[in-house]
Motif scaffolding. Sequence first.
Motif, PDB file in Angstrom:
ATOM      1  N   GLY A 195       0.788  -1.219   0.000  1.00 34.96           N
ATOM      2  CA  GLY A 195       0.000   0.000   0.000  1.00 34.96           C
ATOM      3  C   GLY A 195       0.816   1.264   0.000  1.00 34.96           C
ATOM      4  N   ARG A 196       2.081   1.200   0.427  1.00 33.79           N
ATOM      5  CA  ARG A 196       2.914   2.397   0.424  1.00 33.79           C
ATOM      6  C   ARG A 196       4.011   2.329  -0.628  1.00 33.79           C
ATOM      7  NH1 ARG A 196       7.566   1.056   2.905  1.00 33.79           N
ATOM      8  NH2 ARG A 196       7.594  -0.594   4.463  1.00 33.79           N
ATOM      9  N   GLY A 197       3.958   1.309  -1.478  1.00 33.90           N
ATOM     10  CA  GLY A 197       4.889   1.227  -2.595  1.00 33.90           C
ATOM     11  C   GLY A 197       4.247   1.725  -3.876  1.00 33.90           C
ATOM     12  N   THR A 198       4.969   1.617  -4.973  1.00 31.27           N
ATOM     13  CA  THR A 198       4.439   1.957  -6.289  1.00 31.27           C
ATOM     14  C   THR A 198       4.257   0.675  -7.074  1.00 31.27           C
ATOM     15  OG1 THR A 198       5.608   4.079  -6.295  1.00 31.27           O
ATOM     16  CG2 THR A 198       4.829   3.242  -8.415  1.00 31.27           C
ATOM     17  N   LEU A 199       3.059   0.506  -7.643  1.00 31.06           N
ATOM     18  CA  LEU A 199       2.767  -0.664  -8.457  1.00 31.06           C
ATOM     19  C   LEU A 199       2.823  -0.283  -9.929  1.00 31.06           C
ATOM     20  CD1 LEU A 199       0.671  -0.911  -5.728  1.00 31.06           C
ATOM     21  CD2 LEU A 199       0.515  -3.174  -6.769  1.00 31.06           C
ATOM     22  N   VAL A 200       3.612  -0.993 -10.691  1.00 36.57           N
ATOM     23  CA  VAL A 200       3.730  -0.766 -12.129  1.00 36.57           C
ATOM     24  C   VAL A 200       2.964  -1.878 -12.826  1.00 36.57           C
ATOM     25  CG1 VAL A 200       5.322  -0.590 -14.078  1.00 36.57           C
ATOM     26  CG2 VAL A 200       5.971   0.350 -11.843  1.00 36.57           C
ATOM     27  N   VAL A 201       1.923  -1.512 -13.584  1.00 33.40           N
ATOM     28  CA  VAL A 201       1.006  -2.490 -14.171  1.00 33.40           C
ATOM     29  C   VAL A 201       0.998  -2.335 -15.695  1.00 33.40           C
ATOM     30  CG1 VAL A 201      -1.318  -3.462 -14.109  1.00 33.40           C
ATOM     31  CG2 VAL A 201      -0.422  -2.236 -12.100  1.00 33.40           C
ATOM     32  N   PRO A 202       1.783  -3.144 -16.416  1.00 30.07           N
ATOM     33  CA  PRO A 202       1.765  -3.065 -17.873  1.00 30.07           C
ATOM     34  C   PRO A 202       0.590  -3.839 -18.471  1.00 30.07           C
ATOM     35  CG  PRO A 202       3.376  -4.683 -17.179  1.00 30.07           C
ATOM     36  CD  PRO A 202       2.802  -4.074 -15.924  1.00 30.07           C
ATOM     37  N   PHE A 203       0.243  -3.503 -19.690  1.00 24.51           N
ATOM     38  CA  PHE A 203      -0.829  -4.212 -20.401  1.00 24.51           C
ATOM     39  C   PHE A 203      -0.545  -4.155 -21.888  1.00 24.51           C
ATOM     40  CE2 PHE A 203      -2.050   0.212 -19.991  1.00 24.51           C
ATOM     41  CZ  PHE A 203      -2.538   0.555 -21.245  1.00 24.51           C
ATOM     42  N   ARG A 204      -1.084  -5.136 -22.613  1.00 17.60           N
ATOM     43  CA  ARG A 204      -0.950  -5.209 -24.071  1.00 17.60           C
ATOM     44  C   ARG A 204      -2.330  -5.287 -24.710  1.00 17.60           C
ATOM     45  NH1 ARG A 204       2.730 -10.241 -25.462  1.00 17.60           N
ATOM     46  NH2 ARG A 204       2.059  -9.702 -27.586  1.00 17.60           N
ATOM     47  N   ASP A 205      -2.354  -5.195 -26.028  1.00 15.16           N
ATOM     48  CA  ASP A 205      -3.586  -5.418 -26.778  1.00 15.16           C
ATOM     49  C   ASP A 205      -4.215  -6.733 -26.314  1.00 15.16           C
ATOM     50  OD1 ASP A 205      -5.257  -5.097 -29.472  1.00 15.16           O
ATOM     51  OD2 ASP A 205      -4.549  -7.172 -29.337  1.00 15.16           O
ATOM     52  N   PRO A 206      -5.528  -6.729 -26.014  1.00 17.34           N
ATOM     53  CA  PRO A 206      -6.135  -7.917 -25.407  1.00 17.34           C
ATOM     54  C   PRO A 206      -6.003  -9.187 -26.229  1.00 17.34           C
ATOM     55  CG  PRO A 206      -7.816  -6.296 -26.063  1.00 17.34           C
ATOM     56  CD  PRO A 206      -6.494  -5.619 -26.133  1.00 17.34           C
ATOM     57  N   LEU A 207      -6.210  -9.114 -27.539  1.00 12.74           N
ATOM     58  CA  LEU A 207      -6.118 -10.324 -28.351  1.00 12.74           C
ATOM     59  C   LEU A 207      -4.683 -10.840 -28.409  1.00 12.74           C
ATOM     60  CD1 LEU A 207      -8.550  -9.803 -31.372  1.00 12.74           C
ATOM     61  CD2 LEU A 207      -8.853 -11.206 -29.328  1.00 12.74           C
ATOM     62  N   GLN A 208      -3.729  -9.928 -28.512  1.00 13.34           N
ATOM     63  CA  GLN A 208      -2.336 -10.361 -28.575  1.00 13.34           C
ATOM     64  C   GLN A 208      -1.865 -10.936 -27.238  1.00 13.34           C
ATOM     65  OE1 GLN A 208      -0.107 -10.554 -31.202  1.00 13.34           O
ATOM     66  NE2 GLN A 208      -2.008 -10.266 -32.349  1.00 13.34           N
ATOM     67  N   GLN A 209      -2.228 -10.286 -26.146  1.00 15.66           N
ATOM     68  CA  GLN A 209      -1.817 -10.811 -24.838  1.00 15.66           C
ATOM     69  C   GLN A 209      -2.520 -12.127 -24.545  1.00 15.66           C
ATOM     70  OE1 GLN A 209      -1.832  -7.909 -21.698  1.00 15.66           O
ATOM     71  NE2 GLN A 209      -1.342  -9.396 -20.095  1.00 15.66           N
ATOM     72  N   ALA A 210      -3.808 -12.219 -24.881  1.00 13.05           N
ATOM     73  CA  ALA A 210      -4.545 -13.465 -24.663  1.00 13.05           C
ATOM     74  C   ALA A 210      -3.970 -14.597 -25.513  1.00 13.05           C
ATOM     75  CB  ALA A 210      -6.027 -13.262 -24.986  1.00 13.05           C
ATOM     76  N   ALA A 211      -3.632 -14.287 -26.771  1.00 12.76           N
ATOM     77  CA  ALA A 211      -3.068 -15.309 -27.644  1.00 12.76           C
ATOM     78  C   ALA A 211      -1.720 -15.792 -27.116  1.00 12.76           C
ATOM     79  CB  ALA A 211      -2.915 -14.764 -29.064  1.00 12.76           C
ATOM     80  N   SER A 212      -0.936 -14.876 -26.565  1.00 13.22           N
ATOM     81  CA  SER A 212       0.351 -15.251 -26.001  1.00 13.22           C
ATOM     82  C   SER A 212       0.176 -16.129 -24.766  1.00 13.22           C
ATOM     83  CB  SER A 212       1.155 -13.991 -25.641  1.00 13.22           C
ATOM     84  OG  SER A 212       2.451 -14.326 -25.200  1.00 13.22           O
ATOM     85  N   MET A 213      -0.795 -15.798 -23.907  1.00  9.77           N
ATOM     86  CA  MET A 213      -1.072 -16.637 -22.735  1.00  9.77           C
ATOM     87  C   MET A 213      -1.566 -18.014 -23.166  1.00  9.77           C
ATOM     88  SD  MET A 213      -2.672 -14.100 -19.802  1.00  9.77           S
ATOM     89  CE  MET A 213      -3.996 -13.420 -20.805  1.00  9.77           C
ATOM     90  N   HIS A 214      -2.444 -18.039 -24.164  1.00  8.25           N
ATOM     91  CA  HIS A 214      -2.973 -19.303 -24.677  1.00  8.25           C
ATOM     92  C   HIS A 214      -1.831 -20.193 -25.176  1.00  8.25           C
ATOM     93  CE1 HIS A 214      -5.693 -21.445 -27.821  1.00  8.25           C
ATOM     94  NE2 HIS A 214      -5.703 -22.106 -26.683  1.00  8.25           N
ATOM     95  N   ARG A 215      -0.915 -19.598 -25.910  1.00  9.64           N
ATOM     96  CA  ARG A 215       0.228 -20.334 -26.444  1.00  9.64           C
ATOM     97  C   ARG A 215       1.101 -20.884 -25.316  1.00  9.64           C
ATOM     98  NH1 ARG A 215       5.466 -18.729 -27.511  1.00  9.64           N
ATOM     99  NH2 ARG A 215       6.549 -19.844 -29.178  1.00  9.64           N
ATOM    100  N   GLN A 216       1.355 -20.046 -24.301  1.00  8.62           N
ATOM    101  CA  GLN A 216       2.189 -20.496 -23.186  1.00  8.62           C
ATOM    102  C   GLN A 216       1.518 -21.616 -22.394  1.00  8.62           C
ATOM    103  OE1 GLN A 216       5.352 -19.766 -22.281  1.00  8.62           O
ATOM    104  NE2 GLN A 216       5.511 -18.576 -24.175  1.00  8.62           N
ATOM    105  N   HIS A 217       0.210 -21.530 -22.253  1.00 10.35           N
ATOM    106  CA  HIS A 217      -0.502 -22.586 -21.538  1.00 10.35           C
ATOM    107  C   HIS A 217      -0.314 -23.927 -22.235  1.00 10.35           C
ATOM    108  CE1 HIS A 217      -3.501 -24.684 -19.193  1.00 10.35           C
ATOM    109  NE2 HIS A 217      -4.205 -24.956 -20.284  1.00 10.35           N
ATOM    110  N   LYS A 218      -0.474 -23.937 -23.546  1.00 12.58           N
ATOM    111  CA  LYS A 218      -0.297 -25.188 -24.291  1.00 12.58           C
ATOM    112  C   LYS A 218       1.151 -25.654 -24.222  1.00 12.58           C
ATOM    113  CE  LYS A 218      -2.185 -23.622 -28.117  1.00 12.58           C
ATOM    114  NZ  LYS A 218      -2.725 -23.607 -29.514  1.00 12.58           N
ATOM    115  N   ARG A 219       2.090 -24.712 -24.257  1.00  9.91           N
ATOM    116  CA  ARG A 219       3.515 -25.067 -24.162  1.00  9.91           C
ATOM    117  C   ARG A 219       3.818 -25.748 -22.832  1.00  9.91           C
ATOM    118  NH1 ARG A 219       8.522 -23.450 -26.169  1.00  9.91           N
ATOM    119  NH2 ARG A 219      10.193 -23.369 -24.624  1.00  9.91           N
TER     120      ARG A 219
END
Length: 359
Positions: A195-219
């Motif tokens: 609560g007293r630190g700084t949180l850095v939260v990156p994000f990518r295009d939803p389809l590209q990030q989802a596709a990358s997660m999907h690929r890693q899951h199968k891997r």
Amino acid sequence: MNFDERYGLLDRGLYRLAFRLGTAQHALADVEDLLYGDALDGIEADDPVFITALPRAGTTILLKLLWETGRFASHTYQDMPFVLCPLLWSRYAGRFGTDIEATERAQGDGLEVSGRSPEAFEEMIWKHFWDEPYRADHIRPWTNSDRNPEFGRFFETHMRKVIAVRSNGEAEGRRYLSKNNLNIARLAALPEPLGRGTLVVPFRDPLQQAASMHRQHKRFLDIHEDDDFVREYMEAIGHHEFGKGLKPVNFNGWLDDDPDRTPESLSYWVRYWGAAYRFVLEHAEENAVLVSYARLTDEPYANLARLADRLDIPEADLASQADRIETPRTHSVDSSSIPGTLLRQTSKVYEQLEQCALN
């Protein structure tokens, strides 16, 4: 990292022993408090930085870039497998081959790691102090009832230990830094010291990030099928993102409403992306910095300079590494199987994230 080459029979035996000795590791951490008390008294864990997001958002490159500034201290592979007692383990780690040469990490994405590389091991501490949020097939987000003063005291001291063990006697000015994807599950009720630190939260295009997660899951399904130690290792360090050990975070009950709950489908990961980043938008406070990976790759120097300013570190230390930012691999995505309503919802969330992102 190639598990077959890195972890032989003796290494695997040591790791399995350490994974089962959480209480003993905690006791050794208490011993550290006594042995290194005077040295730790002179170290402060002010202004920590916590990188957190769904996987495949750019968290690893941000960790590496911040680490290379020399302003931060983080867990590294040298802390494994006795993460809870880094000072004591550092006296013996060299005898167990922890200073490994750089090799490509298990995700197969071209990023190399070595024994001295920063890595995401912080979740081992969270799992030691909390049981209830970790369910059989998912992880429940933290709520206001999830308070654990003992964890707060332990983690505060642990951050100072990480700074000490990384600093070679020059701890002044170093700040604690971590990459822990599961910290976004705690945004609605941040325990101290998050609560007293700084949180850095990156994000990518939803389809590209989802596709990358999907690929890693199968891997990782294939990797876990070939070598069960990999699954045991990932679960022990709190990495439940992919493979046979998958435990998604049930942001706002999205799993209860998912019609198929089939991680083999791309739609599942798009739904997960939408639920996670809606949760981020709902609960991110002023201490959270949203980072658009698209902007970061389009204008790396300018965006790293802005991030440096936000984290109160010299601009040159971070922006000078702009040439290390590469555009992530583009996945060919067949969105025809994804419901149109879902695509529109995630597109709207992405637009809101871009509006709130560091600029």
